[in-house]
Design an enzyme around this catalytic site. Structure first.
Site, short mmCIF file in Angstrom:
data_model
loop_
_atom_site.label_atom_id
_atom_site.label_comp_id
_atom_site.label_asym_id
_atom_site.label_seq_id
_atom_site.Cartn_x
_atom_site.Cartn_y
_atom_site.Cartn_z
N PRO A 88 0.82 -1.21 0.00
CA PRO A 88 0.00 0.00 0.00
C PRO A 88 0.86 1.27 0.00
O PRO A 88 0.41 2.33 -0.41
CB PRO A 88 -0.80 -0.09 1.31
N GLU A 115 0.79 -7.45 7.67
CA GLU A 115 1.04 -6.00 7.52
C GLU A 115 2.16 -5.73 6.52
O GLU A 115 2.59 -4.61 6.36
CB GLU A 115 1.43 -5.39 8.88
N ARG A 157 -0.10 -8.26 -21.62
CA ARG A 157 -0.89 -7.85 -22.79
C ARG A 157 -0.08 -6.95 -23.72
O ARG A 157 -0.43 -6.79 -24.88
CB ARG A 157 -2.18 -7.16 -22.40
N ASP A 172 -4.13 2.44 -26.35
CA ASP A 172 -4.86 2.33 -25.09
C ASP A 172 -5.49 3.66 -24.74
O ASP A 172 -4.96 4.72 -25.04
CB ASP A 172 -3.88 1.91 -23.97
N1 LIG Z 1 -0.19 -3.15 -4.38
C1 LIG Z 1 -0.94 -2.98 -3.51
C2 LIG Z 1 -1.91 -2.75 -2.50
C3 LIG Z 1 -2.11 -3.36 -1.25
C4 LIG Z 1 -1.33 -4.40 -0.56
C5 LIG Z 1 -0.20 -4.98 -1.15
C6 LIG Z 1 0.55 -5.91 -0.48
C7 LIG Z 1 0.20 -6.26 0.82
C8 LIG Z 1 0.76 -7.10 1.79
C9 LIG Z 1 -0.04 -7.07 2.92
N2 LIG Z 1 -1.07 -6.21 2.66
C10 LIG Z 1 -2.13 -5.91 3.62
C11 LIG Z 1 -1.89 -4.57 4.22
C12 LIG Z 1 -2.97 -3.72 4.39
C13 LIG Z 1 -2.77 -2.48 5.01
C14 LIG Z 1 -1.53 -2.08 5.47
C15 LIG Z 1 -1.32 -0.74 6.13
N3 LIG Z 1 -1.28 -0.90 7.59
C16 LIG Z 1 -2.68 -1.02 8.07
C17 LIG Z 1 -2.72 -1.06 9.58
C18 LIG Z 1 -2.02 0.12 10.19
C19 LIG Z 1 -0.60 0.23 9.68
C20 LIG Z 1 -0.62 0.29 8.14
C21 LIG Z 1 -0.44 -2.95 5.29
C22 LIG Z 1 -0.63 -4.20 4.63
C23 LIG Z 1 -0.95 -5.70 1.40
C24 LIG Z 1 -1.72 -4.79 0.73
N4 LIG Z 1 -3.19 -2.77 -0.69
N5 LIG Z 1 -3.66 -1.84 -1.53
C25 LIG Z 1 -2.91 -1.79 -2.63
N6 LIG Z 1 -3.10 -0.94 -3.69
#
Ligand SMILES: N#Cc1c(-c2ccc3ccn(Cc4ccc(CN5CCCCC5)cc4)c3c2)n[nH]c1N
Length: 242
Positions: A88, A115, A157, A172
């Site tokens: 994220p 996380e 793609r 695109d």
């Molecule tokens: N690309 C992409 C993604 C991802 C993504 C990608 C890879 C992983 C690995 C684990 N997670 C789950 C997660 C969810 C939230 C948080 C943030 N924490 C939340 C609690 C308080 C502290 C901060 C961390 C990890 C992932 C999520 N989410 N959205 C995108 N566009």
């Protein structure tokens, strides 16, 4: 040219759809080699632990560096690659990213859960190869697998020979900086809704003008940020009506 894609995850089944349809055909055609690896294959304890509590406290668990190090060393032993880690907190993954990665010989995706992955995994590999921490959008997922599906589809793609009509990869919707307008096919009238007359007029200049007007209208309504990002000379006088 072919690309080798490896994905490491604790949910290998999540990546099964990559072997379907378009991507499946690209794999059969030998344009893409896909390897999906279960991270737990590199655990040594009976519980196959891949996570532990976060230093400094905070919610949830963090994925342990040792397991990831053994898994990535094994997968990367096959040769140099770009390591991609969905998160994220990553830089935005865009069409430009997909275009850049489509030129790579090898992509290795590390799918985190919980996380995320201990930062030292990224830091240690960044010392010896390109490592990209990327996000597919401003919403929160539970793990990296879905993001990898999105990114693999966007990259594959673009590979020559994968799409039946390669020109569409260039044209695109984002290539002229605008969203694409509405599309129609038969029947000419459907549930009381008719196809816009101009599209059946055979007047190609009028059709092109109508399509651009609809694209500008839609972009102004849904993605004004794209309009602001257009180069100065991109909009002619007729365009400025929107
Ligand atoms: N690309 C992409 C993604 C991802 C993504 C990608 C890879 C992983 C690995 C684990 N997670 C789950 C997660 C969810 C939230 C948080 C943030 N924490 C939340 C609690 C308080 C502290 C901060 C961390 C990890 C992932 C999520 N989410 N959205 C995108 N566009």
């Amino acid at each position: 040219r072919r690309v080798r894609i490896d994905v490491v995850t604790i949910f290998p089944g999540y990546l099964a759809p990559l072997r379907e349809a378009l991507l499946g055909r690209a794999i059969e055609a030998g344009l893409v080699e896909l390897g999906v690896h279960d991270l737990r294959d590199w655990t040594h304890d009976v519980h196959q632990a891949v996570d532990d509590s976060p230093y400094g406290g905070g919610p949830g668990m963090v994925m342990r560096p040792q397991v990831w190090g053994e898994a990535l060393d094994a997968v990367l032993a096959a040769g140099p690659a770009r390591l991609v880690v969905p998160t994220p907190a990553g830089r935005p993954f865009t069409q430009a990213t997909a275009q850049a990665w489509a030129g790579e010989e090898r992509l290795v995706f590390a799918c985190g859960r919980y996380e995320g992955i201990d930062q030292r995994v990224v830091d240690s590999y960044a010392a010896r190869m390109p490592v990209d921490e990327v996000s597919i959008g401003d919403y929160v997922l539970v793990g990296g697998e879905v993001a990898v599906m999105v990114m693999v589809e966007a990259v594959v793609r673009l590979l020559p020979g994968v799409l039946g009509n390669p020109v569409s990869a260039q044209e695109d919707s984002f290539s002229d900086g605008l969203l694409e307008g509405p599309a129609y096919t038969r029947p000419v009238s459907w549930r009381g809704l008719d196809v816009p007359e101009v599209l059946r007029s055979g007047n190609h200049a009028a059709i092109a003008r109508w399509r651009r007007d609809r694209a500008l209208e839609r972009t102004a309504a849904r993605r004004p940020d794209l309009l602001d990002a257009l180069p100065e000379d991109a909009l002619d006088r007729a365009d400025r009506a929107f």
